[in-house]
Structure formats: C-alpha cells, structure tokens
Design a protein around this motif. Structure first.
Motif, short mmCIF file in Angstrom:
data_model
loop_
_atom_site.label_atom_id
_atom_site.label_comp_id
_atom_site.label_asym_id
_atom_site.label_seq_id
_atom_site.Cartn_x
_atom_site.Cartn_y
_atom_site.Cartn_z
N LEU A 1 0.79 -1.19 -0.05
CA LEU A 1 0.01 -0.10 -0.04
C LEU A 1 0.87 1.27 0.02
N SER A 2 2.00 1.16 0.51
CA SER A 2 2.71 2.26 0.77
C SER A 2 3.93 2.56 -0.18
N VAL B 1 4.06 16.41 3.21
CA VAL B 1 4.80 16.68 4.60
C VAL B 1 4.28 15.06 5.22
N VAL B 2 5.33 14.14 5.67
CA VAL B 2 5.24 13.31 6.15
C VAL B 2 5.37 13.44 7.54
N VAL B 3 4.46 13.11 8.60
CA VAL B 3 4.59 13.13 9.89
C VAL B 3 4.79 11.91 10.46
N GLY C 1 6.01 5.88 7.61
CA GLY C 1 6.29 7.26 7.07
C GLY C 1 7.55 7.48 6.19
N LEU C 2 8.55 6.66 6.38
CA LEU C 2 9.70 6.57 5.47
C LEU C 2 9.34 6.08 4.10
N VAL D 1 -0.59 16.10 3.58
CA VAL D 1 0.20 15.65 4.77
C VAL D 1 -0.26 14.17 5.25
N VAL D 2 0.79 13.26 5.36
CA VAL D 2 0.50 11.77 5.57
C VAL D 2 0.85 11.72 7.13
N VAL D 3 0.04 11.08 7.89
CA VAL D 3 0.49 10.87 9.05
C VAL D 3 0.76 9.25 9.55
#
Lengths: 67, 392
Positions: free
Chosen positions: B54-55, B154-156, B162-163, B240-242
């Motif tokens: 998915l990522s 922006v990845v939080v 996240g990475l 923004v991806v949390v």
C-alpha cells in the motif's frame, strides 16, 4: 510425495522459506529462492505449508494447494 | 445484547477481520482438515489484500491491491466472505457477534478475532482535509492520486510507514519533508547505527528530515495547509501523511468480558480468556507463561501465529513455538532493509557498511548474537537469522 514449485521472478529474498524448511529451500548468491528438493515426503507437509504461508510474495506453491 | 430473534446464522468458525491474520487462519483451518462452516466477516469493502504494497507499488506502479484471497479461492476453500460490516458487539454466553449496518448477528462455535489495528491520528490535524493516515486500499488510492510531480508532501512520523511513503512520494517527483518528534528517529526499531544511516539516505534523495519537532498548528492554504511546527518553522503542504503508529479497538472485546491489555490478551497459541474465542494478528498482545506481554505488528509474526492458532483450534499438536526472533523488512528507494532480533547491546558494523548501498550490523550481548540489521544483503541477514534460531 509432495511437489514444490517456486517462482524466481517474484521472489524478493525474504528467506522465510529457508527458515521453515532449510533442507528444501535456499537463497542463491543473488538472493533468489532455489529449490534443493522439488519433491519431499508427505511427512513434511507442515513444513511445506509453512513455507507457502510465510512467503510475502506468494512465490511458493505445492501440490498440497493453498496455505 | 438483545433477544435471540436476531441470530440468523451459526458458523462453525467465525473470523472477524479481513486481513492477513484472518485469511491465513481460515486457510490453515481448511488445510488442517476442518470441514465445518467458516464465515469471514470484514469491515472493509475489499476482499482481503496484503498491506505492505500500500505504501509502495500500489502508489508508484499504480498496481491493484495484492489479493490474499480471490472470490475463486474463497469458493474453492468453502469460505463465506461478508464484506462491509464492522463487529460492534460480542456475547460470550450466547456465542454471537453483532455487526453494524444490516448484517444480522452471526453465532459461532469458535470465534477468531482478527480485527487488526487502526492508524493513530493527530488531534492537532483534526479538520485538515488534506491530512491522511495509511492503512487501507482507499488510503493508498487517495495518495496515488495526489502524489504528482511538484506536489508538496509532508510526512509526519519517521517510522517504517512514514519513510516508505516519503521514498514513494520522492520517486513520484514530489517535494518531501519528514517531521519527526523524536530526536533520533527509528532508534528503537532499527538501532541508532542503522537509524542515522537511513536518515542520511533519505537526505541524499532530497528529502528534508526534521527531527525533534512536531506539528503545532495548521491553517488552510488553497487546497492544502500551512503547518506551523513546534520550532516556529512554517511548512506548506498539499498532502500531509500521518504515520505515527497504531491503536487497537478493544472496547467491544473488553465490554464482552474478554481479558485485554495492550491488545486482546492471548497465549502463544491464540487462546483468549474464553475457551471458544481465539485472537490473531495486530489486535493481539501475546502473554507468555511468565506474564510477559509482547506486541508485534509484523507480517511474518502474524503468519506464523496463524498456523499455531489453527492447529490449537483443531486440537492438533501446534507447530513447535520456534523462538520468534522477530523479523521485519522495509523497502525504501532501492534499499531492502531487513531486521531480525534485538537492535541492542554491542554493535559490530561489518566491514563495508560505510558504502551507501549496503549496510550490515550485528548486535551482541556478551558473546551471544541477539540481532542483526541489514540493507541490500539478504543472504547475510538470513545467515544471522538461522544462527539466532539455533540459539545465537
């Protein structure tokens, strides 16, 4: 006897099959699955199923059917 | 729970959940010869699929979901699949589960709880329409549509999710910032040696990684947002991806009277505090004989757990609980990152780990190998895994 097949094109070298059944599976120098045994006795059914079940890329199949 | 009238069905085995844990358990039950009725009820609207892509591929290659179970597989295995309904109530005495929507209660002889986890959200971003977590196919499709060249992402959270998202967004030509609250990200997950090394690889790729800061507030800005960080920095974002971890929905399980702790409490074979109920996958925390609680959310830990749970349910001798060394992987850019065991104790970096394309570290307590971290050397990692399994 149980027949095992591997798909080297989808293998990503995770190595779970080797952990489950080191006598039947290995990783090549390029880290692609290789079969050491293409046929194993019925007594090894659990180990074959575990290898199929634990493959993240579904690169392994066997005459036992799905995981 | 209300009257008896609502029970339409009684399954031999009812699995609640539609991910890896539920699917593999159902398949293992059939493989082990179970021939009773099996119903798999999932809150998702998709047939079971695998989450790791998915990522990554699902966004970058526009691939469809990677199915764990097709309609044909389900038919062949005699599994009835009910999609789109969330379990909301459980009656341990009547042995039945209540669902939302129009799905009638389903009774069971044995229940498998495999409802997984949900992504944690950040209250500070509540109301920001361009902020999203990633856990489902819908989330992945949503990101794919927005990861276009030049988009500001922006990845939080600089964890694995996240990475991976940062790497995928960068690969799609986005401008990427990563905001991480911890001073040294990934330290606990991959050890300080590899953690620092990985962050450098992201910086090499043009990702700006800010550590020791968090999102303080946001304001709407066009279709996106303007973020203010805790150090006062301003950051514009289209998306923004949390990725700040997960939570578990335990209230309906605890409410029914099952023991819960960090998750649904199970033993190594998936047994809960009710003899007719088993738990598997991310929803569970495993308590060993000494009461030590372990929580894992990793693919391989789940698939091995499913084999033990199915065998236990069928009163078959469970596969020996081979020591679970803990095996984790992540793919970022052209890096295959693999971890096994504990990234703690004395680190030994292998000779060529300074190269930017390869990394290998071993961890020791005294003379005993306790873990290893590797990038782009699967065979070396496998050797350490085999050594750990045979006792270090």
């Amino acid at each position: 006897m149980i027949t095992i097949k591997v798909d080297q094109d989808v293998c990503q070298g995770y190595g779970n099959c080797v952990l489950n059944f080191p006598e039947a599976f290995d990783l090549s120098p390029a880290a692609v699955v290789e079969l050491r045994l293409a046929e194993v006795p019925d007594a090894d059914a659990d180990r074959v199923r575990a290898a199929v079940r634990d493959c993240p890329t579904s690169a392994i199949s066997s005459s036992l059917g799905p995981a | 729970m209300s009257s008896d009238a609502g029970v339409a069905r009684r399954a031999g085995v009812l699995l609640v959940g539609g991910g890896l844990a539920a699917t593999r358990t159902a398949q293992a039950l059939r493989a082990d010869g179970y021939d009773g009725s099996v119903i798999l009820a999932s809150e998702e609207h998709e047939l079971p699929y695998d989450r790791p892509p998915l990522s990554k591929e699902m966004i970058s290659a526009g691939a469809g979901p990677s199915r764990l179970l097709s309609d044909e597989d389900a038919r062949a295995a005699g599994l009835e699949v009910r999609l789109g309904h969330r379990a909301v109530g459980l009656d341990l005495t009547a042995r039945r589960v209540r669902f939302d929507g129009d799905l009638p209660d389903i009774g069971y002889e044995r229940l498998v709880v495999a409802t997984g986890a949900r992504p944690r959200t950040l209250p500070v971003l509540a109301g920001a329409a361009c902020a999203r977590t990633l856990r489902t196919v819908e989330d992945s499709r949503w990101l794919r549509a927005r990861f276009v060249p030049g988009a500001k992402v922006v990845v939080v959270g600089a964890g694995f999710v996240g990475l991976e998202v940062a790497a995928t967004a960068r690969g799609a030509g986005c401008e990427v910032d990563v905001v991480e609250a911890a001073a040294s990200p990934l330290e606990r997950a991959v050890g300080p040696e590899l953690g620092g090394w990985l962050i450098e690889r992201h910086r090499d790729q043009g990702v700006r990684v800010r550590c020791g800061v968090c999102v303080a507030s946001w304001a709407p800005c066009g279709d996106g947002v303007q973020l203010e960080l805790s150090d006062g920095a301003q950051l514009a974002a289209d998306v923004v991806v949390v990725g700040v971890g997960i939570t578990r929905d335990l209230s309906w399980l605890a409410g029914a009277g099952l023991d819960v702790h960090a998750g649904l409490t199970v033993d190594a074979c998936g047994r809960t505090s009710d003899p007719a109920v088993f738990g598997v996958g991310d929803i569970t925390c495993v308590h060993d004989a000494d009461g030590v609680c372990t929580v894992t959310q990793h693919w391989t830990a789940t698939t091995t757990q499913t084999g033990r749970v199915a065998a236990t349910m069928l009163a078959r001798p469970a596969p020996p609980t081979a020591r679970d060394e803990g095996y984790v992987w992540s793919d970022q850019y052209d890096m295959k990152i693999q971890l096994v065991g504990a990234m703690a104790g004395a680190a030994r970096l292998m000779d060529d780990s300074a190269e930017a394309s390869r990394f290998l570290a071993e961890y020791y307590r005294g003379d005993r190998l306790v873990g290893a971290a590797a990038v782009n050397c699967p065979r070396d990692l496998l050797k350490r895994r085999l050594a750990l399994r045979s006792g270090g």
